[in-house]
Design an enzyme around this catalytic site. Structure first.
Site, PDB file in Angstrom:
ATOM      1  N   LYS A 192      -4.254  15.210   2.792  1.00  0.00           N
ATOM      2  CA  LYS A 192      -5.079  14.498   3.769  1.00  0.00           C
ATOM      3  C   LYS A 192      -4.229  14.038   4.941  1.00  0.00           C
ATOM      4  O   LYS A 192      -3.358  13.188   4.793  1.00  0.00           O
ATOM      5  CB  LYS A 192      -5.719  13.252   3.148  1.00  0.00           C
ATOM      6  CG  LYS A 192      -6.727  12.604   4.085  1.00  0.00           C
ATOM      7  CD  LYS A 192      -7.047  11.159   3.734  1.00  0.00           C
ATOM      8  CE  LYS A 192      -6.191  10.171   4.498  1.00  0.00           C
ATOM      9  NZ  LYS A 192      -6.397  10.155   5.949  1.00  0.00           N
ATOM     10  N   GLU A 267       7.448   7.262   1.298  1.00  0.00           N
ATOM     11  CA  GLU A 267       8.295   7.157   2.495  1.00  0.00           C
ATOM     12  C   GLU A 267       7.618   6.143   3.397  1.00  0.00           C
ATOM     13  O   GLU A 267       6.566   6.425   3.974  1.00  0.00           O
ATOM     14  CB  GLU A 267       8.371   8.508   3.222  1.00  0.00           C
ATOM     15  CG  GLU A 267       9.059   9.599   2.451  1.00  0.00           C
ATOM     16  CD  GLU A 267      10.557   9.395   2.321  1.00  0.00           C
ATOM     17  OE1 GLU A 267      11.125   8.570   3.068  1.00  0.00           O
ATOM     18  OE2 GLU A 267      11.149  10.052   1.453  1.00  0.00           O
ATOM     19  N   CYS A 301       9.385   6.101  12.111  1.00  0.00           N
ATOM     20  CA  CYS A 301       9.824   5.181  11.059  1.00  0.00           C
ATOM     21  C   CYS A 301      11.311   4.864  11.217  1.00  0.00           C
ATOM     22  O   CYS A 301      11.758   3.803  10.845  1.00  0.00           O
ATOM     23  CB  CYS A 301       9.544   5.778   9.694  1.00  0.00           C
ATOM     24  SG  CYS A 301      10.166   7.451   9.527  1.00  0.00           S
ATOM     25  N   GLU A 398       8.190  -4.239  11.821  1.00  0.00           N
ATOM     26  CA  GLU A 398       8.144  -2.908  12.412  1.00  0.00           C
ATOM     27  C   GLU A 398       7.029  -2.891  13.473  1.00  0.00           C
ATOM     28  O   GLU A 398       5.866  -3.133  13.170  1.00  0.00           O
ATOM     29  CB  GLU A 398       7.833  -1.881  11.322  1.00  0.00           C
ATOM     30  CG  GLU A 398       7.772  -0.473  11.859  1.00  0.00           C
ATOM     31  CD  GLU A 398       7.443   0.538  10.773  1.00  0.00           C
ATOM     32  OE1 GLU A 398       6.435   0.354  10.075  1.00  0.00           O
ATOM     33  OE2 GLU A 398       8.185   1.513  10.639  1.00  0.00           O
TER      34      GLU A 398
HETATM   35  P1  NAP Z   1      -0.887   3.999   7.184  1.00  0.00           P
HETATM   36  O1  NAP Z   1      -1.940   3.186   7.751  1.00  0.00           O
HETATM   37  O2  NAP Z   1      -0.187   3.535   5.959  1.00  0.00           O
HETATM   38  O3  NAP Z   1      -1.541   5.437   6.944  1.00  0.00           O
HETATM   39  C1  NAP Z   1      -0.836   6.509   6.402  1.00  0.00           C
HETATM   40  C2  NAP Z   1      -1.827   7.418   5.692  1.00  0.00           C
HETATM   41  O4  NAP Z   1      -2.401   6.730   4.594  1.00  0.00           O
HETATM   42  C3  NAP Z   1      -2.976   7.844   6.572  1.00  0.00           C
HETATM   43  O5  NAP Z   1      -3.339   9.169   6.248  1.00  0.00           O
HETATM   44  C4  NAP Z   1      -4.053   6.871   6.160  1.00  0.00           C
HETATM   45  O6  NAP Z   1      -5.360   7.306   6.430  1.00  0.00           O
HETATM   46  C5  NAP Z   1      -3.803   6.773   4.689  1.00  0.00           C
HETATM   47  N1  NAP Z   1      -4.376   5.599   4.054  1.00  0.00           N
HETATM   48  C6  NAP Z   1      -4.674   4.392   4.607  1.00  0.00           C
HETATM   49  N2  NAP Z   1      -5.193   3.568   3.669  1.00  0.00           N
HETATM   50  C7  NAP Z   1      -5.235   4.256   2.514  1.00  0.00           C
HETATM   51  C8  NAP Z   1      -5.677   3.955   1.188  1.00  0.00           C
HETATM   52  N3  NAP Z   1      -6.165   2.763   0.862  1.00  0.00           N
HETATM   53  N4  NAP Z   1      -5.565   4.899   0.239  1.00  0.00           N
HETATM   54  C9  NAP Z   1      -5.049   6.100   0.544  1.00  0.00           C
HETATM   55  N5  NAP Z   1      -4.642   6.456   1.763  1.00  0.00           N
HETATM   56  C10 NAP Z   1      -4.720   5.544   2.746  1.00  0.00           C
HETATM   57  O7  NAP Z   1       0.253   4.303   8.218  1.00  0.00           O
HETATM   58  P2  NAP Z   1       0.072   4.819   9.706  1.00  0.00           P
HETATM   59  O8  NAP Z   1      -0.359   3.684  10.536  1.00  0.00           O
HETATM   60  O9  NAP Z   1      -0.768   6.044   9.714  1.00  0.00           O
HETATM   61  O10 NAP Z   1       1.575   5.256  10.033  1.00  0.00           O
HETATM   62  C11 NAP Z   1       2.538   4.347  10.453  1.00  0.00           C
HETATM   63  C12 NAP Z   1       3.422   3.906   9.304  1.00  0.00           C
HETATM   64  O11 NAP Z   1       4.005   5.023   8.651  1.00  0.00           O
HETATM   65  C13 NAP Z   1       4.581   3.073   9.753  1.00  0.00           C
HETATM   66  O12 NAP Z   1       4.713   1.948   8.946  1.00  0.00           O
HETATM   67  C14 NAP Z   1       5.784   3.981   9.580  1.00  0.00           C
HETATM   68  O13 NAP Z   1       6.995   3.369   9.398  1.00  0.00           O
HETATM   69  C15 NAP Z   1       5.390   4.811   8.444  1.00  0.00           C
HETATM   70  N6  NAP Z   1       6.120   6.079   8.476  1.00  0.00           N
HETATM   71  C16 NAP Z   1       7.133   6.267   7.589  1.00  0.00           C
HETATM   72  C17 NAP Z   1       7.864   7.438   7.613  1.00  0.00           C
HETATM   73  C18 NAP Z   1       8.989   7.682   6.634  1.00  0.00           C
HETATM   74  O14 NAP Z   1       9.441   8.812   6.528  1.00  0.00           O
HETATM   75  N7  NAP Z   1       9.456   6.694   5.915  1.00  0.00           N
HETATM   76  C19 NAP Z   1       7.547   8.422   8.531  1.00  0.00           C
HETATM   77  C20 NAP Z   1       6.514   8.185   9.445  1.00  0.00           C
HETATM   78  C21 NAP Z   1       5.801   7.003   9.382  1.00  0.00           C
HETATM   79  P3  NAP Z   1      -6.074   7.030   7.848  1.00  0.00           P
HETATM   80  O15 NAP Z   1      -5.029   6.824   8.860  1.00  0.00           O
HETATM   81  O16 NAP Z   1      -6.814   8.294   8.034  1.00  0.00           O
HETATM   82  O17 NAP Z   1      -6.954   5.863   7.690  1.00  0.00           O
END
Ligand code: NAP
Ligand code: MG
Length: 494
Positions: A192, A267, A301, A398
């Protein structure tokens, strides 16, 4: 600011004008109720396309298809044939390189030079790298000390059905980085993408069959986290969840997975610290530190968002990074003059703006660009902040935007202590020409990766992941593919 939109190439325009379907069990299908959601253009706020809204019933179909494929045809495919299919997938993406690059740039709002150089190039690279592991996942023959005669060996077996959930900042690369090791190791996958950025995943879905994967080995479902993601994570047919995203959602996923002991790799976020010592080559350090936090609009990230600088070179570094921020040209992602595009969403723009105004109210000062541009789209200029303290949220949390705090230090020990004063620990780094400073500081920094005299570089063969609340496990390298296997020991009495 006025943004002059640049039109994409014809293949991208055609794709945007077509309603793409989910990929479930080898077929392109709409969601069961025909529901779709809007995908917005970050540069204008207008609708770019729509994507199918997969709900629990669609997720269930996808997981069942993945289960059936795992138990069926896929189990009989040799490692060499798995490798060949992954390699063909890479070739198929490469043959559509510019289509993927422009679609990704438009959907994420990142400049085209970046989506070409990083997103699509690395997506192809990780598919080819992981293809190589398919034929090399061996076990061992283990000497045992039991009385009698024995043969003891271990096998690396796939886990089963892998649920992959990815964020919006590097969509096609993240997709490839999850799929490739899972498939190389013989698993099947339901993936997804983030709801903001489903487009390259939907384009990719059209290549899976041609690459030669049996139906159900790769399933792509689009939708939001609360509906689609939650249904996928809680599905009892999922054996492993591999997630990249926020620490908050990662923790919720770990709690849910624990109930049935599903395997989990996470991650998560970071608030990386970058230390610049007085003996550093500043001609190298200043542009690298600026690129390290402003690339992809800071939506990375591993953005080096906390900069700690030796007091003796503090003014020079602040001046240098401030000047880079000042001359950064914001614009449309497909405009070749643009150095920075918009943030992913209006929500993200407002979140970053709120961090900035709170920081300024707390006493931080702007040392380079930083005025909100206004107008359409989610643009936020690069911003250099000084005068911040460890208590300020702008220095602790962050931000996921183009904002860097610059703080002076007087000696290495206090610099390392400030760097490690975080609940997160994804990456960290230092710039120095002193060999022993470089290695002592690298050992002392609490992070999954330490960059020395560089920032943000990754290699397919180098494990990547976080310590503390930045995650569980490592991606890439041998560790990254072994994370999609389970070891079985076989003990034979002779
Ligand atoms: P996010 O809100 O955690 O979303 C990530 C993914 O999880 C999206 O596909 C999201 O779906 C899904 N998701 C949200 N709630 C969920 C739930 N309850 N159950 C299952 N899946 C769920 O993060 P984001 O805002 O998209 O991305 C930013 C974050 O990612 C930052 O904190 C960043 O540091 C982190 N990140 C980490 C890395 C690494 O390698 N460590 C790399 C890139 C980003 P929807 O968005 O479709 O709602
Ligand atoms: Mg989200």
């Amino acid at each position: 600011m006025t943004v002059i939109a640049v039109a994409p190439i014809a293949s991208v325009a055609t794709f945007l004008g077509t309603e793409s379907d989910l990929l479930i069990g080898g077929e392109r299908v709409p969601s069961h109720d025909g529901g779709r959601f809007d995908v917005l253009d970050p540069a204008s706020g207008a609708r770019l396309a729509t994507a199918p809204m997969a709900r629990a019933a669609d997720v269930d179909r996808a997981v069942r298809a993945a289960r059936a494929a795992f138990a069926g045809e896929w189990a009989g495919v040799t490692p060499a044939d798995r490798a060949a299919a992954l390699w063909r997938l890479a070739d198929l993406i490469e043959a559509r390189f510019e289509t993927f690059a422009q679609l990704e740039a438009l959907n994420v709002g990142k400049v085209l030079a970046l989506s070409r150089a990083v997103d699509v190039t690395k997506a192809i690279g990780v598919l080819r790298y992981m293809a190589g592991w398919a034929t090399k996942l061996d076990g061992g023959q283990h000497p045992v000390s039991l009385p009698g005669q024995w043969l003891a060996y271990s096998r690396r077996e796939p886990l089963g059905v892998v649920a992959a959930i990815i964020p919006w900042n590097y969509p096609i690369y993240m997709l490839a980085a999850k799929l490739a090791p899972a498939l190389a190791a013989g698993n099947t996958v339901v993936l997804k993408p983030a709801e903001q950025t489903p487009l390259t995943a939907l384009l990719f879905a059209g290549l899976v069959e041609e690459a030669g994967f049996p139906p159900g080995v790769v399933n792509i479902i689009t939708g939001d986290g609360a509906t689609t993601g939650a249904a996928l994570v809680s599905h009892p047919g999922v054996d492993k969840i591999t997630f990249t995203g926020s620490t908050q959602v990662g923790k919720a996923i770990a709690r849910q997975a624990a109930a049935r002991m599903a395997r989990v790799s996470l991650e998560l976020g970071g608030k990386p610290a970058n230390l610049i010592f007085a003996d550093a080559d500043l001609d190298l350090a200043i542009p690298a530190a600026a690129a390290g936090v402003f690339a992809n609009n800071g939506q990375v990230c591993m953005a080096g968002s906390r900069l700690y600088v030796d007091r003796r070179v503090f003014d020079e570094v602040v001046g240098g990074i401030g000047a880079i921020a000042e001359r950064t040209r914001l614009g449309h992602p497909l405009d070749p003059r643009s150095e920075m595009g918009p943030l992913i969403s209006a929500g993200q723009r407002d979140r970053v703006a709120a961090f900035l105004s709170e920081g300024l109210a707390d006493g931080a000062r702007i040392a380079g660009q930083g005025r909100a541009p206004g107008g359409a789209g989610n643009f936020v200029p690069p911003t250099v902040l000084v005068g911040t303290t460890p208590a300020m949220r702008v220095q602790r949390e962050e931000i996921f935007g183009p904002v860097v705090t610059v703080v002076p230090f007087t000696d290495a020990d206090t610099a390392v202590a400030m760097a490690n004063d975080s609940r997160l620990g994804l990456v960290a780094g230092c710039f120095t020409t002193n060999l022993s400073t470089a290695h002592r500081v690298s050992a002392a920094l609490r992070a999954g990766t330490v960059f020395v005299n560089c920032w943000g570089r990754t290699d397919m063969n180098l494990p990547f992941g976080g310590v503390k609340q930045s995650g569980w496990g490592r991606e890439l390298g041998r560790e990254g593919v072994e994370a999609f296997t389970e070891t079985k020991s076989v003990l034979v009495s002779l």
